[in-house]
Design an enzyme around this catalytic site. Structure first.
Site, PDB file in Angstrom:
ATOM      1  N   CYS A  89       0.740  -1.228  -0.017  1.00 28.97           N
ATOM      2  CA  CYS A  89       0.235   0.040   0.121  1.00 28.97           C
ATOM      3  C   CYS A  89       0.616   1.512   0.003  1.00 28.97           C
ATOM      4  O   CYS A  89       1.996   1.159   0.694  1.00 28.97           O
ATOM      5  CB  CYS A  89      -0.728  -0.380   1.618  1.00 28.97           C
ATOM      6  SG  CYS A  89      -1.802   1.506   1.732  1.00 28.97           S
ATOM      7  N   CYS A 112      -2.366 -11.017  -7.008  1.00 28.24           N
ATOM      8  CA  CYS A 112      -2.490 -11.897  -5.750  1.00 28.24           C
ATOM      9  C   CYS A 112      -3.001 -11.241  -4.273  1.00 28.24           C
ATOM     10  O   CYS A 112      -1.804 -10.966  -3.872  1.00 28.24           O
ATOM     11  CB  CYS A 112      -1.195 -13.178  -5.596  1.00 28.24           C
ATOM     12  SG  CYS A 112      -2.064 -14.615  -5.369  1.00 28.24           S
TER      13      CYS A 112
HETATM   14 ZN   LIG Z   1      -2.994   0.478   3.650  1.00 27.59          ZN
END
Ligand SMILES: [Zn+2]
Length: 123
Positions: A89, A112
């Site tokens: 992220c 994935c």
């Molecule tokens: Zn995050």
């Protein structure tokens, strides 16, 4: 990158997001999620995937052929002996999964993703 860890995460979520763990295949209820909506980071709520790019890869993990712009950064890991593209992220640094080159058109990519790292929000 500074990792901001949400204190409400479960032990399994922390292991995968911040210690490069992997959930057991076939265990995520998101494998069968087919409704329209978006997928967000379980740690920081960053919007990562649109349901339009989700597909059934047969791998046992939620799979997507594309991510939203600015959702992730990638790096290379050698945890299982050969190079894999790991993605995390962009906002919180949490590890989500690996990108493989066997996905469907138009990208040919397979994100994935560990299901426990995602929160689905119905449209
Ligand atoms: Zn995050």
């Amino acid at each position: 990158m500074v990792k901001k860890i949400n204190k409400d995460l479960t032990a399994e979520q922390k292991l995968i997001l911040f210690d490069d763990g992997t959930e057991s295949p076939g265990t995520s209820e998101l494998n069968n999620e087919k409704r329209e909506g978006s997928y967000h980071c379980a740690n920081c709520d960053q919007k990562l995937f649109d349901s339009k790019t989700k597909y059934e890869s047969g791998s046992g993990w939620p799979s997507f052929y594309d991510a939203l712009p600015d959702a992730f950064e990638t790096s290379t890991d050698f945890l299982i002996g050969y190079a894999r593209t790991e993605y995390h992220c962009k906002n919180c640094g949490g590890h989500h999964g690996h990108i493989f080159e066997d996905g469907p058109k138009p990208t040919g990519k397979r994100y994935c993703n560990n299901g426990v790292c995602l929160v689905f929000k119905k449209k």
